[in-house]
Design an enzyme around this catalytic site. Structure first.
Site, mmCIF file in Angstrom:
data_model
loop_
_atom_site.group_PDB
_atom_site.id
_atom_site.type_symbol
_atom_site.label_atom_id
_atom_site.label_comp_id
_atom_site.label_asym_id
_atom_site.label_seq_id
_atom_site.Cartn_x
_atom_site.Cartn_y
_atom_site.Cartn_z
ATOM 1 C CB CYS A 1 43.462 151.234 90.737
ATOM 2 S SG CYS A 1 44.794 152.222 91.371
ATOM 3 C CB CYS B 1 41.011 140.846 91.783
ATOM 4 S SG CYS B 1 41.037 141.893 90.336
#
Ligand SMILES: Cc1ncc(COP(=O)(O)O)c(C=O)c1O
Lengths: 400, 145
Positions: free
Chosen positions: B37, B108
């Site tokens: 990813c 994130c």
């Protein structure tokens, strides 16, 4: 940004409009702004200028002026070619063959076509991104409407064997379309020699303005309009002619024909300097795409253990504009379909950067780019857990 | 691509990340995310055995600008807190401290929260203690999707 020198290494994304191009366009905004379809005097200058432009544009690929149909750009030309081959009174069949590394204008359109009952074959490519004519031939079915393989790829710069693919299409009596957006004006194309029925381009990739392109339609090929409207473009592409755009595109094509060889030589020297310096001076770096069968200005490189967006951001802070195939820069989770199609692992694709030089790029620009890249890569690796693991493994191996 | 999209704080933490590095023989270490990813975060903790205060915290991150900035900010926020207080450093808190993240980058800050939790979980397991409210980290580098 303004106080720093900008080094533009993203010419595959778009280019600066050439001075002569802008000069050629300006009168058609200010004085000769008439509609070229008007019968009165104001229509005349635009009409004449577009005629000249069309001739220059056709000349660059050995086409006839009446085979050039202006569009709003490359995406429209791509959509027109393929949708008109599968929809409407002149549809040729229900099956489309494309390469798996086409631009999103083709790939996303094909995904849409699949939702409305069209079957699409996505051809695999080799590790360099090359489509083999044999795989094309093997994919042809009785109901194949069109084959579309790009002349050169926008990400990795690979140049496809379109002449051979065109010959296969011709042999089986299937339409052949090629997306030449990246190749037009950069490498030699001849629609007759290369067996091309339909070809897409866009002016802003060769020093022309954004928002204009064309679809070449070989005489004898019947296509329905994508944009229905007025009688412009021989009745199959409606919409008031973009006169300044067409004039600018014409000038860009005229200039491109004159200096193509000289530009290519210059860009190849810059590109190879960049590639060679990176591969010798930055450990764990590799080239994506073919070493020689590639567009003059394209260098696509990958750097193990680091991610592309952070690379791009760091380069941007040093005033260098590049682009990346990393997912993180696009907002999706998957990295570039092109990099995956050439067999890269996800993490390799994430760490790829594209540098595209122009004839305006200097050796100093290239050297500054490589020097900056060296320190950026080193810094990001020092922060990377993947690199940390790799170094520890190496140590273990050495001790063992 | 994100020129002008990231806040000044994000840019600052990306350009001058705090607490980058490794801790030798850490009391807790956690790695989350996966290379597929495009994000991997590893957080190291040095914890005072008596007071349970996080004396030092370091990170290494493979990922985009937002991932680096989120890890940097998260390490700053947990330093000096006890292992119990460290749970207050949620993805929301990290994001707020960074003056926000673009929509597509919110994951994130989640990864930063998970990396801290993973390091705390490692510490708790090694020392056979229970940290109220801490769940077993779900993401790991070795998870194949
Ligand atoms: C290969 C290719 N096809 C199509 C396009 C789309 O062209 P335009 O931006 O003119 O629609 C591009 C430009 O990015 C391209 O590189």
């Amino acid at each position: 940004m303004a106080d720093k020198k900008t080094i533009y290494m993203d010419n595959a994304s778009t280019t600066r409009v050439r001075e002569e191009v802008l000069d050629a366009m300006l009168p058609f905004f200010r004085e000769d702004y008439g509609n070229p379809d008007s019968i009165h005097a104001m229509g005349r200058p635009g009409r004449d200028a577009v005629k000249v432009a069309r001739a220059h544009i056709a000349d660059l690929i050995g086409a006839k002026p009446e085979e050039i149909y202006f569009t709003s750009g490359g995406s429209e030309a791509d959509n027109w070619a393929i949708k008109s081959a599968v929809f409407g009174p002149h549809a040729k069949g229900k099956h489309v063959i494309v390469s798996s590394i086409e631009h999103h204008a083709i790939i996303n359109m094909c995904e849409y076509l699949e939702k409305v009952g069209i079957e699409v074959t996505y051809l695999p490519v080799d590790k360099y991104g090359i489509v083999s004519p044999e795989t094309v031939e093997a994919a042809i079915r009785p109901d194949t409407a069109i084959i579309s393989v790009m002349t050169a790829n926008n990400e990795i710069g690979t140049i496809e064997p379109i002449r051979e693919i065109g010959a296969v299409a011709r042999k089986h009596n299937v339409l052949f379309h090629t997306d030449a957006v990246q190749a037009y004006g950069q490498i030699d194309i001849d629609v007759t020699r290369d067996n091309i029925d339909l070809l897409s381009t866009s002016a802003h990739k060769l020093g022309g303005p954004k928002g204009i392109g064309f679809l070449y339609i070989r005489n004898g090929v019947k296509l329905d309009p994508l944009i229905h409207g007025g009688e412009q473009e021989r009745g199959i592409r409606g919409g008031t002619t973009n006169v300044p755009g067409a004039v600018g595109f014409g000038k860009a094509a005229e200039l491109a024909k004159v200096d193509m060889k000289e530009r290519a030589d210059k860009e190849i020297a810059l590109r190879d300097r960049l590639i060679n310096r990176v591969l010798t001076e930055i450990p764990y770096s590799s080239l994506n795409g073919h070493p020689t069968q590639r567009l003059p200005g394209n260098a696509n490189l990958r750097f193990a253990f680091i991610e592309g967006e952070s690379l791009l951001m760091s380069m941007n802070m040093a005033g260098i504009c590049v682009s990346t195939g990393s997912a993180c820069a696009s907002g999706s989770l998957d990295p570039s379909h092109v990099l995956l199609a050439i067999g890269l692992k996800h993490e390799e694709a994430h760490g790829s950067l594209r540098f595209t030089v122009s004839a305006e790029t200097t050796i100093e620009d290239v050297d500054y780019t490589v020097d900056t890249l060296k320190s950026v890569v080193e810094r990001l690796r020092s922060m990377s857990p993947l690199y940390e693991d790799f170094i520890k493994e190496q140590k273990k191996k050495q001790e063992a | 691509m994100y020129d002008g999209v990231y806040s000044d704080k994000v840019i600052d933490h990306f350009t001058n990340p705090r607490n980058v590095g490794e801790i030798e023989n850490p009391d807790g270490v956690g790695t989350v995310g996966n290379a597929k990813c495009g994000d991997i975060m590893r957080i190291y903790l040095d914890i005072d055995p008596e007071t349970k205060v996080i004396r030092d915290c370091k990170f290494k991150t493979f990922g985009c600008g937002a991932a680096v900035a989120s890890s940097s900010m998260a390490t700053e926020m947990v330093k000096g807190k006890t292992i119990y207080e460290a749970l207050e450093v949620t993805n929301k808190a990290v994001m707020e401290a960074l003056d926000g993240l673009p929509q597509v980058k919110i994951h994130c800050s989640l990864l930063a929260e998970e990396a801290i939790h993973a390091a705390l979980w490692d510490y708790a397991e090694k020392n056979n203690i229970k940290i109220e409210g801490l769940r077993k980290p779900k993401k790991d580098v070795h998870d194949e999707e």
